[in-house]
Structures are given as structure tokens and as C-alpha cells.
Write an enzyme that holds these catalytic residues in place. Structure first.
Site, PDB file in Angstrom:
ATOM      1  N   SER A 109       1.935  -7.626  21.291  1.00 51.43           N
ATOM      2  CA  SER A 109       1.366  -6.508  22.039  1.00 51.43           C
ATOM      3  C   SER A 109       2.373  -5.404  22.291  1.00 51.43           C
ATOM      4  O   SER A 109       3.568  -5.659  22.470  1.00 51.43           O
ATOM      5  CB  SER A 109       0.831  -7.032  23.384  1.00 51.43           C
ATOM      6  OG  SER A 109       0.429  -5.968  24.215  1.00 51.43           O
ATOM      7  N   GLY A 110       1.849  -4.186  22.341  1.00 54.91           N
ATOM      8  CA  GLY A 110       2.653  -3.054  22.776  1.00 54.91           C
ATOM      9  C   GLY A 110       2.685  -2.934  24.284  1.00 54.91           C
ATOM     10  O   GLY A 110       3.299  -2.026  24.827  1.00 54.91           O
ATOM     11  N   GLY A 111       2.014  -3.881  24.973  1.00 57.76           N
ATOM     12  CA  GLY A 111       2.032  -3.923  26.430  1.00 57.76           C
ATOM     13  C   GLY A 111       3.273  -4.626  26.947  1.00 57.76           C
ATOM     14  O   GLY A 111       4.271  -4.777  26.221  1.00 57.76           O
ATOM     15  N   ASP A 116      -7.511  -4.257  17.742  1.00 55.99           N
ATOM     16  CA  ASP A 116      -8.514  -3.187  17.828  1.00 55.99           C
ATOM     17  C   ASP A 116      -7.962  -1.792  17.601  1.00 55.99           C
ATOM     18  O   ASP A 116      -8.704  -0.815  17.705  1.00 55.99           O
ATOM     19  CB  ASP A 116      -9.186  -3.224  19.209  1.00 55.99           C
ATOM     20  CG  ASP A 116      -8.248  -2.767  20.319  1.00 55.99           C
ATOM     21  OD1 ASP A 116      -7.080  -3.210  20.330  1.00 55.99           O
ATOM     22  OD2 ASP A 116      -8.675  -1.959  21.160  1.00 55.99           O
ATOM     23  N   THR A 145      -2.194   0.390  15.574  1.00 59.67           N
ATOM     24  CA  THR A 145      -0.953  -0.381  15.541  1.00 59.67           C
ATOM     25  C   THR A 145      -1.192  -1.804  15.058  1.00 59.67           C
ATOM     26  O   THR A 145      -0.270  -2.455  14.570  1.00 59.67           O
ATOM     27  CB  THR A 145      -0.287  -0.418  16.932  1.00 59.67           C
ATOM     28  OG1 THR A 145      -1.190  -1.012  17.874  1.00 59.67           O
ATOM     29  CG2 THR A 145       0.084   0.975  17.399  1.00 59.67           C
ATOM     30  N   ASP A 193      -3.516  -9.200  19.164  1.00 55.17           N
ATOM     31  CA  ASP A 193      -3.280  -8.125  20.113  1.00 55.17           C
ATOM     32  C   ASP A 193      -3.837  -8.615  21.451  1.00 55.17           C
ATOM     33  O   ASP A 193      -4.656  -9.534  21.490  1.00 55.17           O
ATOM     34  CB  ASP A 193      -4.005  -6.859  19.636  1.00 55.17           C
ATOM     35  CG  ASP A 193      -3.980  -5.744  20.662  1.00 55.17           C
ATOM     36  OD1 ASP A 193      -2.905  -5.429  21.186  1.00 55.17           O
ATOM     37  OD2 ASP A 193      -5.076  -5.211  20.957  1.00 55.17           O
ATOM     38  N   VAL A 194      -3.414  -8.015  22.553  1.00 58.58           N
ATOM     39  CA  VAL A 194      -3.859  -8.487  23.864  1.00 58.58           C
ATOM     40  C   VAL A 194      -4.875  -7.548  24.503  1.00 58.58           C
ATOM     41  O   VAL A 194      -6.030  -7.912  24.717  1.00 58.58           O
ATOM     42  CB  VAL A 194      -2.662  -8.707  24.803  1.00 58.58           C
ATOM     43  CG1 VAL A 194      -3.141  -9.138  26.194  1.00 58.58           C
ATOM     44  CG2 VAL A 194      -1.721  -9.756  24.222  1.00 58.58           C
ATOM     45  N   ASP A 195      -4.490  -6.317  24.780  1.00 55.85           N
ATOM     46  CA  ASP A 195      -5.361  -5.392  25.498  1.00 55.85           C
ATOM     47  C   ASP A 195      -6.599  -5.050  24.679  1.00 55.85           C
ATOM     48  O   ASP A 195      -6.502  -4.663  23.508  1.00 55.85           O
ATOM     49  CB  ASP A 195      -4.611  -4.100  25.836  1.00 55.85           C
ATOM     50  CG  ASP A 195      -3.458  -4.340  26.793  1.00 55.85           C
ATOM     51  OD1 ASP A 195      -3.521  -5.318  27.556  1.00 55.85           O
ATOM     52  OD2 ASP A 195      -2.494  -3.555  26.774  1.00 55.85           O
ATOM     53  N   LYS A 210       4.543  -4.213  15.261  1.00 55.15           N
ATOM     54  CA  LYS A 210       3.791  -5.450  15.059  1.00 55.15           C
ATOM     55  C   LYS A 210       3.981  -5.975  13.633  1.00 55.15           C
ATOM     56  O   LYS A 210       4.059  -7.183  13.413  1.00 55.15           O
ATOM     57  CB  LYS A 210       2.316  -5.232  15.379  1.00 55.15           C
ATOM     58  CG  LYS A 210       2.073  -4.952  16.861  1.00 55.15           C
ATOM     59  CD  LYS A 210       0.605  -4.761  17.197  1.00 55.15           C
ATOM     60  CE  LYS A 210       0.429  -4.477  18.682  1.00 55.15           C
ATOM     61  NZ  LYS A 210      -0.970  -4.286  19.080  1.00 55.15           N
ATOM     62  N   MET A 223      -3.233   4.665  20.404  1.00 52.66           N
ATOM     63  CA  MET A 223      -4.018   3.681  19.659  1.00 52.66           C
ATOM     64  C   MET A 223      -4.553   4.274  18.368  1.00 52.66           C
ATOM     65  O   MET A 223      -4.694   3.591  17.358  1.00 52.66           O
ATOM     66  CB  MET A 223      -5.168   3.168  20.512  1.00 52.66           C
ATOM     67  CG  MET A 223      -4.767   2.206  21.615  1.00 52.66           C
ATOM     68  SD  MET A 223      -6.193   1.649  22.562  1.00 52.66           S
ATOM     69  CE  MET A 223      -7.123   0.773  21.308  1.00 52.66           C
TER      70      MET A 223
END
Length: 212
Positions: free
Chosen positions: A127-129, A197, A200, A38-40, A176, A70
Site C-alpha cells: 500500500s501507498g498508505g 483499484d 499504482t 492493495d489496502v484502501d 508497488k 490514484m
């Protein structure tokens, strides 16, 4: 999710799945042939969309929706659409934001990624970003841009916000997990670890063989 004698279980795809123990996770980590991050708030210290919202002067409203998404309280695509509808980010705004806010990496994540790659482990950012915000992160970590799985913003010819690409796997709840399933099928990975974190990220195990 619940725990019985230290063993935790998760409901996914209508079934209860047993999550690996800490010892099993360590063994899977040592033998993994791919790791998806994950990124964020995982690879970088901030939530990219929240930072963009602050840049646009709409931080509080977007932050509330980010937390709910989240935690699994809102269907992911609905939360994403609602947040973007609040922001209406122009292409010019995205460009100004990325120039003014270079990513801040989580401590030692660059060393971890280097160590994995030196071991021959393929590293992905899932990521969901948004890809436009994540590409600079990938470049900082020497992760190929084709190893990014994230959402794509759409713009009209004049730069006005035009929505987001809802065909991307990461634009929906469970996305994901779908990415990891697709990677396993395409690349033939035998052991994939998901690191993240949020809900997701956790729901991606399975098909991920371990979740950290």
C-alpha cells in the site's frame, strides 16, 4: 492502456507490455504462490488517508489530491508529501484516529484471505498508505505484520509530525512494482497476482503476472 481484440496493453518502464486475458488471469490466480493486495478501497472500504484527513477537518483538500494520485496525474511521492504537509498529523492524532476508526473490511475479504492461506498462498498487503493505519487490518486478517509493505510516518520526540520515510519502496511512483520484483527475487515466487483499484496497482503488472 489500450485494447486490441480484447487484449490489453500497458506502458511500463518505457515498454509496452501485454496484460493477461481474463482466461489467463483465472489460470494464474488458481496457480499463484503469492497474492499482493492493495489496502484502501480494496481490502478495506475506505481510503485511510482521506479518513484521517476528515478526522483532522481537512477532507476536501486531501481527497482531491488522493484522486489525482490514484489516476496517475501527480507523481505519487509529491502527492503524498503535499497531503501530509496539509495534515501535519501528530503521533497523538494518529493514535486517537486508529482507536476511533477501526477498519471496515470489504465484504468477504476475510474469507478470501483465509482460502488463499489454506491453499498455501502467501498474502501481502502492499500500500501507498501508512503502516500505522494498516497494521490493524493485517491483524484482523491474520496476515503477518512482516507481510506489510507500506509507508512509515516519522515523528519528533515531542510527537510532532516529522515527515515520512522516503526510503520505503511504496513512497514513490512504481513502488508497488518494485515490491513485487523484490519479493520474487527474495522468495522465488513464480506467479504473483496484484489486486487493487488504482493506477499504482495496475502499473505493478508486470512484474506481477496478473492484475485484478
Amino acid at each position: 492502456m489500450n485494447g486490441v481484440n480484447g487484449v490489453k496493453n500497458i506502458m511500463a518502464n518505457g515498454r509496452v507490455h501485454r496484460l493477461p486475458s481474463k482466461e489467463e488471469c483465472r489460470e494464474i490466480w488458481r496457480s499463484a504462490d503469492a497474492v499482493c493486495f492493495d489496502v484502501d478501497s480494496t481490502v478495506i472500504v475506505d481510503e485511510g488517508l482521506d479518513q484521517l484527513a476528515s478526522f483532522c477537518g481537512k477532507a476536501a483538500a486531501v481527497k482531491k489530491l488522493t484522486v489525482e494520485a490514484m489516476q496517475g496525474g501527480i507523481e505519487f511521492r509529491t502527492a503524498l508529501r503535499t497531503r501530509l504537509d496539509l495534515l501535519q498529523p501528530r503521533l497523538e492524532t494518529i493514535q486517537k484516529f486508529t482507536r476511533a476508526n477501526p477498519p471496515i473490511l470489504t465484504k468477504n475479504i476475510d474469507r478470501l484471505v483465509d482460502a488463499l492461506q489454506e491453499r498455501g498462498v502467501d498474502v501481502y498487503l502492499v500500500s501507498g498508505g501508512f503502516r500505522s493505519l494498516i497494521a490493524p487490518v493485517a491483524k484482523m486478517l491474520n496476515i503477518p505484520l512482516e507481510n506489510i509493505f507500506a509507508n512509515r510516518l516519522k515523528f519528533y520526540f515531542d510527537g510532532e509530525y516529522g515527515g515520512f520515510d522516503e526510503s520505503q519502496l511504496t513512497s514513490k511512483s512504481g513502488g508497488k512494482a518494485d515490491v513485487i520484483t523484490w519479493l520474487k527475487k527474495r522468495e522465488g515466487y513464480s506467479r504473483v497476482v496484484m489486486v487493487g483499484d488504482g493506477a499504482t496497482d495496475m502499473e505493478a503488472c508486470p512484474p506481477a503476472d496478473a492484475f485484478i
